[in-house]
Design an enzyme around this catalytic site. Structure first.
Site, PDB file in Angstrom:
ATOM      1  N   ARG A   1      48.408  27.923  63.059  1.00 36.59           N
ATOM      2  CA  ARG A   1      49.120  27.300  64.180  1.00 36.59           C
ATOM      3  C   ARG A   1      48.796  25.815  64.318  1.00 36.59           C
ATOM      4  O   ARG A   1      48.697  25.298  65.432  1.00 36.59           O
ATOM      5  CB  ARG A   1      48.803  27.996  65.507  1.00 36.59           C
ATOM      6  CG  ARG A   1      49.377  29.364  65.650  1.00 36.59           C
ATOM      7  CD  ARG A   1      50.881  29.310  65.915  1.00 36.59           C
ATOM      8  NE  ARG A   1      51.444  30.621  65.695  1.00 36.59           N
ATOM      9  CZ  ARG A   1      51.570  31.540  66.654  1.00 36.59           C
ATOM     10  NH1 ARG A   1      51.205  31.283  67.850  1.00 36.59           N
ATOM     11  NH2 ARG A   1      52.073  32.705  66.363  1.00 36.59           N
TER      12      ARG A   1
ATOM     13  N   ARG B   1      60.521  20.640  70.661  1.00 36.79           N
ATOM     14  CA  ARG B   1      60.825  21.952  71.266  1.00 36.79           C
ATOM     15  C   ARG B   1      61.698  21.803  72.515  1.00 36.79           C
ATOM     16  O   ARG B   1      62.624  22.590  72.726  1.00 36.79           O
ATOM     17  CB  ARG B   1      59.499  22.633  71.622  1.00 36.79           C
ATOM     18  CG  ARG B   1      59.593  23.951  72.354  1.00 36.79           C
ATOM     19  CD  ARG B   1      59.694  25.091  71.366  1.00 36.79           C
ATOM     20  NE  ARG B   1      59.304  26.364  71.941  1.00 36.79           N
ATOM     21  CZ  ARG B   1      60.129  27.188  72.580  1.00 36.79           C
ATOM     22  NH1 ARG B   1      61.382  26.856  72.746  1.00 36.79           N
ATOM     23  NH2 ARG B   1      59.695  28.346  73.028  1.00 36.79           N
TER      24      ARG B   1
ATOM     25  N   ARG C   1      52.171  24.178  69.953  1.00 39.49           N
ATOM     26  CA  ARG C   1      52.347  23.580  71.282  1.00 39.49           C
ATOM     27  C   ARG C   1      51.267  22.606  71.720  1.00 39.49           C
ATOM     28  O   ARG C   1      51.457  21.862  72.676  1.00 39.49           O
ATOM     29  CB  ARG C   1      52.477  24.687  72.319  1.00 39.49           C
ATOM     30  CG  ARG C   1      53.865  25.291  72.344  1.00 39.49           C
ATOM     31  CD  ARG C   1      53.827  26.632  73.023  1.00 39.49           C
ATOM     32  NE  ARG C   1      52.901  27.508  72.317  1.00 39.49           N
ATOM     33  CZ  ARG C   1      52.665  28.765  72.637  1.00 39.49           C
ATOM     34  NH1 ARG C   1      53.254  29.294  73.678  1.00 39.49           N
ATOM     35  NH2 ARG C   1      51.832  29.492  71.929  1.00 39.49           N
TER      36      ARG C   1
ATOM     37  N   TYR D   1      55.787  45.221  65.958  1.00 35.59           N
ATOM     38  CA  TYR D   1      56.785  44.543  66.796  1.00 35.59           C
ATOM     39  C   TYR D   1      58.118  45.285  66.767  1.00 35.59           C
ATOM     40  O   TYR D   1      58.844  45.333  67.765  1.00 35.59           O
ATOM     41  CB  TYR D   1      56.972  43.084  66.343  1.00 35.59           C
ATOM     42  CG  TYR D   1      55.827  42.185  66.784  1.00 35.59           C
ATOM     43  CD1 TYR D   1      55.776  41.679  68.082  1.00 35.59           C
ATOM     44  CD2 TYR D   1      54.788  41.884  65.924  1.00 35.59           C
ATOM     45  CE1 TYR D   1      54.711  40.884  68.501  1.00 35.59           C
ATOM     46  CE2 TYR D   1      53.719  41.085  66.322  1.00 35.59           C
ATOM     47  CZ  TYR D   1      53.689  40.584  67.613  1.00 35.59           C
ATOM     48  OH  TYR D   1      52.645  39.811  68.027  1.00 35.59           O
TER      49      TYR D   1
ATOM     50  N   ASP E   1      58.188  31.986  61.377  1.00 36.56           N
ATOM     51  CA  ASP E   1      57.506  33.024  62.139  1.00 36.56           C
ATOM     52  C   ASP E   1      57.568  34.349  61.388  1.00 36.56           C
ATOM     53  O   ASP E   1      58.521  34.588  60.633  1.00 36.56           O
ATOM     54  CB  ASP E   1      58.127  33.185  63.535  1.00 36.56           C
ATOM     55  CG  ASP E   1      57.173  33.909  64.461  1.00 36.56           C
ATOM     56  OD1 ASP E   1      56.321  33.249  65.065  1.00 36.56           O
ATOM     57  OD2 ASP E   1      57.264  35.152  64.561  1.00 36.56           O
TER      58      ASP E   1
HETATM   59  O1  CP3 Z   1      50.655  28.330  61.709  1.00 39.30           O
HETATM   60  C1  CP3 Z   1      51.607  27.547  61.788  1.00 39.30           C
HETATM   61  O2  CP3 Z   1      51.536  26.411  62.330  1.00 39.30           O
HETATM   62  C2  CP3 Z   1      52.897  27.922  61.077  1.00 39.30           C
HETATM   63  C3  CP3 Z   1      53.877  28.603  61.847  1.00 39.30           C
HETATM   64  C4  CP3 Z   1      53.598  29.985  62.418  1.00 39.30           C
HETATM   65  C5  CP3 Z   1      54.109  30.370  63.682  1.00 39.30           C
HETATM   66  N1  CP3 Z   1      53.860  31.716  63.830  1.00 39.30           N
HETATM   67  C6  CP3 Z   1      54.797  29.483  64.615  1.00 39.30           C
HETATM   68  C7  CP3 Z   1      54.886  29.843  66.046  1.00 39.30           C
HETATM   69  C8  CP3 Z   1      52.964  31.093  61.858  1.00 39.30           C
HETATM   70  C9  CP3 Z   1      52.189  31.218  60.563  1.00 39.30           C
HETATM   71  C10 CP3 Z   1      53.151  32.185  62.768  1.00 39.30           C
HETATM   72  C11 CP3 Z   1      52.676  33.545  62.511  1.00 39.30           C
HETATM   73  C12 CP3 Z   1      52.826  34.568  63.554  1.00 39.30           C
HETATM   74  N2  CP3 Z   1      53.850  34.721  64.438  1.00 39.30           N
HETATM   75  C13 CP3 Z   1      51.916  35.619  63.744  1.00 39.30           C
HETATM   76  C14 CP3 Z   1      50.679  35.872  62.917  1.00 39.30           C
HETATM   77  C15 CP3 Z   1      49.543  35.010  63.326  1.00 39.30           C
HETATM   78  C16 CP3 Z   1      49.034  35.281  64.721  1.00 39.30           C
HETATM   79  O3  CP3 Z   1      49.206  34.360  65.556  1.00 39.30           O
HETATM   80  O4  CP3 Z   1      48.476  36.333  64.964  1.00 39.30           O
HETATM   81  C17 CP3 Z   1      52.398  36.402  64.815  1.00 39.30           C
HETATM   82  C18 CP3 Z   1      51.753  37.633  65.394  1.00 39.30           C
HETATM   83  C19 CP3 Z   1      53.632  35.815  65.233  1.00 39.30           C
HETATM   84  C20 CP3 Z   1      54.540  36.300  66.321  1.00 39.30           C
HETATM   85  C21 CP3 Z   1      54.563  35.319  67.412  1.00 39.30           C
HETATM   86  N3  CP3 Z   1      55.205  34.109  67.359  1.00 39.30           N
HETATM   87  C22 CP3 Z   1      53.964  35.445  68.693  1.00 39.30           C
HETATM   88  C23 CP3 Z   1      53.150  36.625  69.163  1.00 39.30           C
HETATM   89  C24 CP3 Z   1      54.278  34.286  69.403  1.00 39.30           C
HETATM   90  C25 CP3 Z   1      53.968  34.012  70.865  1.00 39.30           C
HETATM   91  C26 CP3 Z   1      52.555  33.681  71.089  1.00 39.30           C
HETATM   92  C27 CP3 Z   1      52.307  32.229  70.850  1.00 39.30           C
HETATM   93  O5  CP3 Z   1      51.275  31.879  70.287  1.00 39.30           O
HETATM   94  O6  CP3 Z   1      53.160  31.456  71.286  1.00 39.30           O
HETATM   95  C28 CP3 Z   1      55.012  33.436  68.547  1.00 39.30           C
HETATM   96  C29 CP3 Z   1      55.538  32.101  68.869  1.00 39.30           C
HETATM   97  C30 CP3 Z   1      55.223  30.991  67.930  1.00 39.30           C
HETATM   98  N4  CP3 Z   1      55.148  31.080  66.566  1.00 39.30           N
HETATM   99  C31 CP3 Z   1      55.027  29.638  68.319  1.00 39.30           C
HETATM  100  C32 CP3 Z   1      54.816  28.920  67.132  1.00 39.30           C
HETATM  101  C33 CP3 Z   1      54.606  27.442  66.996  1.00 39.30           C
HETATM  102  C34 CP3 Z   1      55.130  29.104  69.738  1.00 39.30           C
HETATM  103  C35 CP3 Z   1      56.563  29.006  70.066  1.00 39.30           C
HETATM  104  C36 CP3 Z   1      56.858  28.117  71.219  1.00 39.30           C
HETATM  105  O7  CP3 Z   1      57.018  26.898  70.999  1.00 39.30           O
HETATM  106  O8  CP3 Z   1      56.979  28.641  72.341  1.00 39.30           O
END
Ligand code: CP3
Length: 343
Positions: free
Chosen positions: A26, A39, A30, A150, A76
């Site tokens: 990540r 965003r 954000r 999911y 994602d």
């Molecule tokens: O790591 C990075 O910077 C690359 C991009 C990336 C995202 N998600 C962007 C994202 C990667 C590798 C992921 C993986 C991901 N997504 C996982 C596995 C890793 C982990 O965090 O356990 C999972 C479970 C997801 C599913 C997911 N996506 C969730 C549960 C959420 C909400 C929780 C959160 O942290 O916001 C997301 C949203 C998400 N994925 C955001 C980003 C940048 C935030 C989105 C926003 O701007 O609101």
């Protein structure tokens, strides 16, 4: 011949890197004002992931700002269910909400349509052209178990209670769903590699929900099959596995799945990890994301311990993703500290 070495690929291939390599899960999220700006102007999160101009810009943000050793594709893990035909929505402050697969009829109707998410491959091609020579481009997908969670529960609010009940009560249907996800993930990661990903990571964020025989059946076995298929076609592309919170599952996972490196969470003990895991494969991790929020001496001490214990067969990272409240200056400080650290 290009002689520029990439520190992350060096570790993944068990060579000695020129400095301690670092990237953060990540890292493009954000906590970055530039991300929040893009965003706020975008329709929604999925649209951002699927618009190459935006996804390229976001992927490159932490490279330009902090000189991370890897860029991870901005996308994602839930794009695969989207390509399988399920509706996906990210609501502010709520996390993802996914259309569910409650029965066999709906599971049988799933059909992977890669063209729905193929803009991701265009993002990889664009990022590759703009990346510094030493920076590794990482692709990723969710592990079949985590993505299935999911698809079964639809969201994380109930701690995946329904998914856990399928393990005991509907194991055959769960297997069928997982086998669909193995097929889709194989194609998706293969296409990411063809588009320029030099290493890939499999995120099993909810691996810790399972243990014993269930862990073996639904975490280790599907990962092993996915790795086996990728290795036939792409034997030289390293694969990192991240079975988060697997605890005693880490040891069988690192030995049995065929992955090249293991990413460990912040709860893993460093002495145990060195003895039982790093003796088998290189490790990645495991600074507590909360310490990156705090910064300062406490963060540096913890990072120094990780670097001292795990030495050169290690890629510095967090135990999970960067938290949104993290000050970007702390990230800059951590990167500097890790790259310059010598035992
Ligand atoms: O790591 C990075 O910077 C690359 C991009 C990336 C995202 N998600 C962007 C994202 C990667 C590798 C992921 C993986 C991901 N997504 C996982 C596995 C890793 C982990 O965090 O356990 C999972 C479970 C997801 C599913 C997911 N996506 C969730 C549960 C959420 C909400 C929780 C959160 O942290 O916001 C997301 C949203 C998400 N994925 C955001 C980003 C940048 C935030 C989105 C926003 O701007 O609101």
């Amino acid at each position: 011949m290009n002689n520029i070495r990439k520190p992350i690929l060096d570790v993944l291939r068990r060579q000695i890197p020129e400095h301690n390599p670092i990237w953060l899960m990540r890292q493009a999220g954000r906590y970055l004002p530039e991300y929040r700006d893009i965003r706020s102007k975008s329709k929604n999160f999925v649209n951002m992931c699927l618009t190459p101009e935006l996804a390229t810009e976001i992927t490159l943000l932490p490279i330009r700002k902090f000189d991370m050793d890897a860029a991870i594709l901005f996308a994602d893990i839930l794009l695969i269910p989207l390509a399988l035909g399920l509706a996906l929505d990210f609501r502010d402050g709520e996390g993802p909400v996914l259309q569910t697969t409650p029965n066999e009829k709906i599971i049988d109707a799933l059909s992977y349509q890669e063209e729905k998410i193929s803009s991701v491959f265009e993002t990889l091609r664009r990022v590759k052209l703009q990346l510094p020579e030493k920076t590794t481009l990482i692709g990723f997908c969710g592990a079949p178990w985590t993505v299935a969670c999911y698809m079964i529960d639809g969201h994380s609010r109930n701690s995946f209670a329904l998914s856990k009940s399928w393990v005991k009560e509907r194991p055959e249907l769960l297997k069928k769903l997982i086998s669909i996800l193995i097929d889709a993930s194989e194609k998706y990661l293969g296409a990411q590699i063809e588009a320029g990903a030099e290493a890939v990571q499999i995120f099993d964020s909810w691996a810790g929900l399972l243990s014993g025989i269930d862990f073996s059946r639904f975490v280790i076995e599907p990962t092993k099959e996915l790795v086996r298929r990728l290795k036939i076609k792409y034997p030289l592309v390293p694969i990192t596995g991240f079975p988060r919170q697997a605890r005693e599952g880490y040891a069988p996972y690192i030995r049995q799945t065929g992955i090249d490196a293991l990413s460990i969470d912040q709860f893993a003990n460093l002495d145990d990890a060195k003895r039982d895991l790093q003796s088998v494969k290189p490790l990645q991790g495991n600074l507590d994301p909360a310490l990156l929020v705090k910064g300062g001496e406490e963060m540096r001490n913890a990072a120094g311990q990780i670097l001292t214990k795990l030495g050169s067969q290690h890629i510095f990272n967090l135990g999970h993703g960067v938290l949104p409240e993290t000050p970007p200056e702390h990230v800059a400080e951590l990167v500097r500290f890790v790259k310059e650290f010598h035992v």
